[in-house]
Design a protein around this motif. Structure first.
Motif, PDB file in Angstrom:
ATOM      1  N   GLY A 133      10.965 -13.960  -5.541  1.00  0.00           N
ATOM      2  CA  GLY A 133      10.065 -15.515  -5.043  1.00  0.00           C
ATOM      3  C   GLY A 133       9.315 -15.146  -3.975  1.00  0.00           C
ATOM      4  N   ARG A 134       9.857 -14.128  -3.127  1.00  0.00           N
ATOM      5  CA  ARG A 134       8.626 -13.576  -2.137  1.00  0.00           C
ATOM      6  C   ARG A 134       7.628 -12.831  -2.473  1.00  0.00           C
ATOM      7  NH1 ARG A 134      12.326 -11.274   2.317  1.00  0.00           N
ATOM      8  NH2 ARG A 134      12.690  -9.543   0.718  1.00  0.00           N
ATOM      9  N   ILE A 135       8.045 -11.981  -3.563  1.00  0.00           N
ATOM     10  CA  ILE A 135       6.903 -11.323  -4.240  1.00  0.00           C
ATOM     11  C   ILE A 135       5.787 -12.123  -4.780  1.00  0.00           C
ATOM     12  CG2 ILE A 135       6.032  -9.878  -6.145  1.00  0.00           C
ATOM     13  CD1 ILE A 135       9.103  -8.461  -5.645  1.00  0.00           C
ATOM     14  N   GLU A 136       6.066 -13.340  -5.509  1.00  0.00           N
ATOM     15  CA  GLU A 136       5.419 -14.164  -6.136  1.00  0.00           C
ATOM     16  C   GLU A 136       4.532 -14.822  -4.946  1.00  0.00           C
ATOM     17  OE1 GLU A 136       8.011 -15.335  -9.891  1.00  0.00           O
ATOM     18  OE2 GLU A 136       8.267 -16.662  -8.200  1.00  0.00           O
ATOM     19  N   ARG A 137       5.251 -15.084  -3.923  1.00  0.00           N
ATOM     20  CA  ARG A 137       4.452 -15.978  -2.715  1.00  0.00           C
ATOM     21  C   ARG A 137       3.409 -15.168  -2.038  1.00  0.00           C
ATOM     22  NH1 ARG A 137       5.456 -20.254   0.777  1.00  0.00           N
ATOM     23  NH2 ARG A 137       7.359 -20.742  -0.689  1.00  0.00           N
ATOM     24  N   LEU A 138       3.790 -13.523  -1.823  1.00  0.00           N
ATOM     25  CA  LEU A 138       3.007 -12.732  -1.203  1.00  0.00           C
ATOM     26  C   LEU A 138       1.649 -12.484  -2.318  1.00  0.00           C
ATOM     27  CD1 LEU A 138       5.210 -10.335   0.549  1.00  0.00           C
ATOM     28  CD2 LEU A 138       3.574 -12.125   1.598  1.00  0.00           C
ATOM     29  N   LEU A 139       1.949 -12.460  -3.465  1.00  0.00           N
ATOM     30  CA  LEU A 139       0.916 -12.150  -4.672  1.00  0.00           C
ATOM     31  C   LEU A 139      -0.030 -13.290  -4.537  1.00  0.00           C
ATOM     32  CD1 LEU A 139       2.817 -10.591  -7.591  1.00  0.00           C
ATOM     33  CD2 LEU A 139       1.317  -9.407  -6.099  1.00  0.00           C
ATOM     34  N   ALA A 140       0.346 -14.540  -4.448  1.00  0.00           N
ATOM     35  CA  ALA A 140      -0.683 -15.615  -4.306  1.00  0.00           C
ATOM     36  C   ALA A 140      -1.683 -15.420  -3.306  1.00  0.00           C
ATOM     37  CB  ALA A 140       0.166 -16.877  -4.169  1.00  0.00           C
ATOM     38  N   LEU A 141      -1.129 -14.885  -1.992  1.00  0.00           N
ATOM     39  CA  LEU A 141      -2.050 -14.581  -0.734  1.00  0.00           C
ATOM     40  C   LEU A 141      -3.120 -13.556  -1.280  1.00  0.00           C
ATOM     41  CD1 LEU A 141       0.391 -15.077   2.162  1.00  0.00           C
ATOM     42  CD2 LEU A 141      -1.045 -16.917   1.049  1.00  0.00           C
ATOM     43  N   ALA A 142      -2.475 -12.584  -2.069  1.00  0.00           N
ATOM     44  CA  ALA A 142      -3.252 -11.184  -2.316  1.00  0.00           C
ATOM     45  C   ALA A 142      -4.126 -11.779  -3.317  1.00  0.00           C
ATOM     46  CB  ALA A 142      -2.385 -10.260  -2.841  1.00  0.00           C
ATOM     47  N   TRP A 143      -3.790 -12.292  -4.363  1.00  0.00           N
ATOM     48  CA  TRP A 143      -4.907 -12.953  -5.234  1.00  0.00           C
ATOM     49  C   TRP A 143      -6.128 -13.653  -4.476  1.00  0.00           C
ATOM     50  CZ3 TRP A 143      -5.941 -10.277  -9.031  1.00  0.00           C
ATOM     51  CH2 TRP A 143      -4.919  -9.653  -9.974  1.00  0.00           C
ATOM     52  N   GLU A 144      -5.757 -14.786  -3.696  1.00  0.00           N
ATOM     53  CA  GLU A 144      -6.779 -15.454  -2.764  1.00  0.00           C
ATOM     54  C   GLU A 144      -7.589 -14.644  -2.109  1.00  0.00           C
ATOM     55  OE1 GLU A 144      -7.089 -18.748  -2.610  1.00  0.00           O
ATOM     56  OE2 GLU A 144      -5.113 -19.667  -3.728  1.00  0.00           O
ATOM     57  N   SER A 145      -7.129 -13.450  -1.528  1.00  0.00           N
ATOM     58  CA  SER A 145      -8.018 -12.728  -0.614  1.00  0.00           C
ATOM     59  C   SER A 145      -9.159 -12.100  -1.169  1.00  0.00           C
ATOM     60  CB  SER A 145      -7.036 -11.682  -0.036  1.00  0.00           C
ATOM     61  OG  SER A 145      -7.050 -10.400  -1.110  1.00  0.00           O
ATOM     62  N   GLY A 146      -9.274 -11.789  -2.658  1.00  0.00           N
ATOM     63  CA  GLY A 146     -10.352 -11.375  -3.235  1.00  0.00           C
ATOM     64  C   GLY A 146      -9.952  -9.765  -3.305  1.00  0.00           C
ATOM     65  N   ALA A 147      -8.972  -9.303  -2.777  1.00  0.00           N
ATOM     66  CA  ALA A 147      -8.514  -7.873  -3.131  1.00  0.00           C
ATOM     67  C   ALA A 147      -7.628  -7.637  -4.215  1.00  0.00           C
ATOM     68  CB  ALA A 147      -8.044  -7.307  -1.702  1.00  0.00           C
ATOM     69  N   MET A 148      -7.371  -6.235  -4.473  1.00  0.00           N
ATOM     70  CA  MET A 148      -6.583  -5.895  -5.715  1.00  0.00           C
ATOM     71  C   MET A 148      -5.068  -5.759  -5.050  1.00  0.00           C
ATOM     72  SD  MET A 148      -6.531  -2.917  -8.388  1.00  0.00           S
ATOM     73  CE  MET A 148      -6.209  -1.632  -7.133  1.00  0.00           C
ATOM     74  N   PRO A 149      -4.106  -6.690  -5.848  1.00  0.00           N
ATOM     75  CA  PRO A 149      -2.730  -6.777  -5.230  1.00  0.00           C
ATOM     76  C   PRO A 149      -2.181  -5.407  -6.065  1.00  0.00           C
ATOM     77  CG  PRO A 149      -3.080  -8.557  -6.631  1.00  0.00           C
ATOM     78  CD  PRO A 149      -4.357  -7.878  -6.693  1.00  0.00           C
ATOM     79  N   VAL A 150      -1.096  -5.021  -5.543  1.00  0.00           N
ATOM     80  CA  VAL A 150      -0.215  -3.723  -6.055  1.00  0.00           C
ATOM     81  C   VAL A 150       1.181  -4.071  -5.420  1.00  0.00           C
ATOM     82  CG1 VAL A 150       0.198  -1.285  -6.458  1.00  0.00           C
ATOM     83  CG2 VAL A 150      -2.015  -2.022  -6.373  1.00  0.00           C
ATOM     84  N   VAL A 151       2.231  -4.004  -6.287  1.00  0.00           N
ATOM     85  CA  VAL A 151       3.596  -4.321  -5.720  1.00  0.00           C
ATOM     86  C   VAL A 151       4.032  -2.722  -5.764  1.00  0.00           C
ATOM     87  CG1 VAL A 151       5.834  -5.026  -6.081  1.00  0.00           C
ATOM     88  CG2 VAL A 151       3.813  -6.257  -6.641  1.00  0.00           C
ATOM     89  N   LEU A 152       4.734  -2.533  -4.412  1.00  0.00           N
ATOM     90  CA  LEU A 152       5.427  -1.119  -4.122  1.00  0.00           C
ATOM     91  C   LEU A 152       7.039  -1.465  -3.831  1.00  0.00           C
ATOM     92  CD1 LEU A 152       2.969   0.602  -1.720  1.00  0.00           C
ATOM     93  CD2 LEU A 152       3.234   0.758  -4.264  1.00  0.00           C
ATOM     94  N   LEU A 153       7.743  -1.044  -4.643  1.00  0.00           N
ATOM     95  CA  LEU A 153       9.336  -0.983  -4.654  1.00  0.00           C
ATOM     96  C   LEU A 153       9.877   0.105  -3.884  1.00  0.00           C
ATOM     97  CD1 LEU A 153      10.136  -2.531  -8.045  1.00  0.00           C
ATOM     98  CD2 LEU A 153       9.664  -3.794  -5.889  1.00  0.00           C
ATOM     99  N   THR A 154      10.007   0.084  -2.683  1.00  0.00           N
ATOM    100  CA  THR A 154      10.567   1.028  -1.559  1.00  0.00           C
ATOM    101  C   THR A 154      11.895   1.361  -1.806  1.00  0.00           C
ATOM    102  OG1 THR A 154      10.608  -0.491   0.175  1.00  0.00           O
ATOM    103  CG2 THR A 154       8.346   1.002  -0.123  1.00  0.00           C
ATOM    104  N   LYS A 155      12.356   2.593  -1.199  1.00  0.00           N
ATOM    105  CA  LYS A 155      13.719   2.747  -1.072  1.00  0.00           C
ATOM    106  C   LYS A 155      14.233   3.019  -2.672  1.00  0.00           C
ATOM    107  CE  LYS A 155      14.177   0.658   3.383  1.00  0.00           C
ATOM    108  NZ  LYS A 155      15.107  -0.241   4.224  1.00  0.00           N
TER     109      LYS A 155
END
Length: 369
Positions: free
Chosen positions: A141-163
């Motif tokens: 859910g948090r990933i989806e929320r942050l992706l919504a902001l990222a798509w709105e920005s006009g930049a390209m979103p990429v998800v990084l799964l750390t650790k």
């Protein structure tokens, strides 16, 4: 206005003085992302400056390859990290138009939206593969929320799964689950400690390209910055063993120039991120639901039990997870609320629509969105 000494520059912009990184004198405008589009907006008689860090009373600005602390004037729009500004006589004259802007909404009804970073090319949504101290998968859910902001920005979103080293062979399953919540977005496992995946992250950058890291505290954003900078430029901390929550190591947004080219903005960890006005980014986040909905019998199908609803059918057959639809309901409802704060007509339409939805869901015995 005071020009920073080298010792002060190390406090404000440490990566520039770290091993293998670019010295202050080698920074030209192209390195920082300047191009003809920005040049066309620069007022006559001024020089361009890049905002590296902001404070309550002023900003650290890179001007002519040097850092300069400039206090704000009451006549300008407050800048954010990543902004290009026009500087004249030691003062910020104006903020140049932003190419992209990562904006989060206010939490309270009377609070304002906030621009977290501007003029970025890539937004890295950072989520830990595992929570230290307790077992837990990434928060979809948090990933989806942050992706919504990222798509709105006009930049390209990429998800990084750390650790990624903490989950072993489960990383393939975890990546697959996250890809289901991030259609059309690259998803990469990363371990900053071992270096696995760091080169892939660096490949999204290059001379003049800027990325920003967003995600919760304890996700390893600062550790990743250190790996990309090839030096310990950011302080890091362990998450709490009792509950797996991260500690706020980074307390401000700051821009770094990387030795292999490109710039990266580190941000403090977020625990709650509200959507900003607009909501168009949700269509990009939920393209799977949007595509399935095209097969619904009714064009205005609300997906709450109408006859011929292709979305409900997809849930019943297992094609679409119930969690995914619940998240779609939740974020769309929030986006409508944000839009209605300044529009009484939209507010009335929203209230009427959700009364109908809740009534139908009670009748059909389904969970509330």
């Amino acid at each position: 206005m005071t020009w920073l000494s080298l010792s002060m520059a190390h406090v404000f912009f440490p990566v520039l003085l770290s091993k293998g990184s670019l010295p202050l004198t080698s920074l030209d405008l192209t390195t920082l992302g300047w191009d003809d589009t920005f040049a066309a907006e620069l007022p006559a008689g001024s020089v361009p400056g890049k905002i590296a860090r902001v404070h309550s009373s002023g900003a650290v600005v890179i001007v002519d390859g040097h850092e300069q602390h400039i206090e704000y004037s009451s006549r300008i729009t407050l800048p954010c990290v990543g902004d290009w500004v026009a500087v004249r006589d030691g003062a910020i004259l104006t903020v140049l138009p932003r190419r992209t802007a990562l904006v989060r909404g206010g939490v309270a009804e009377d609070s304002l939206s906030q621009t977290l970073a501007s003029n970025v090319d890539v937004i890295f949504v950072v989520e830990p593969s595992s929570l230290e101290g307790r077992r837990g998968d990434p928060n979809l859910g948090r990933i989806e929320r942050l992706l919504a902001l990222a798509w709105e920005s006009g930049a390209m979103p990429v998800v990084l799964l750390t650790k990624s080293d903490l989950v072993g062979e489960r990383i393939g399953e975890i990546v697959s689950n996250v890809m289901g919540a991030a259609p059309g977005v690259d998803v990469h496992p990363v371990c900053s400690v071992t270096g696995d995946g760091v080169d892939i992250v660096a490949s999204y950058l290059g001379v003049g390209r800027t990325a920003v890291l967003v995600g919760p505290s304890g996700a390893g954003k600062s550790t990743l910055v250190n790996a990309l900078a090839e030096d310990e430029v950011m302080e890091t901390q362990q998450v709490r063993a009792s509950d797996g929550r991260g500690l706020h190591t980074t307390v401000h947004r700051e821009l770094f120039v990387l030795p292999r080219g490109g710039l990266i903005i580190d941000t403090p960890g977020v625990r709650r991120v509200s959507l900003a006005a607009g909501g168009e980014g949700l269509e990009s986040v939920f393209t799977d639901i949007e595509e399935i909905a095209e097969n619904c019998r009714f064009d205005d199908c609300a997906h709450i039990g109408e006859p011929g609803c292709a979305v409900i059918e997809a849930i019943e057959t297992g094609e679409l997870p119930q969690r995914r639809l619940d998240s779609w309901f939740k974020l769309n409802r929030e986006a409508e609320w944000v839009a209605s704060r300044t529009d009484a007509r939209l507010r009335q339409e929203r209230d009427r629509r959700w009364k109908v939805i809740h009534k139908e869901m009670r009748r059909s015995g389904r969970n509330r969105p």
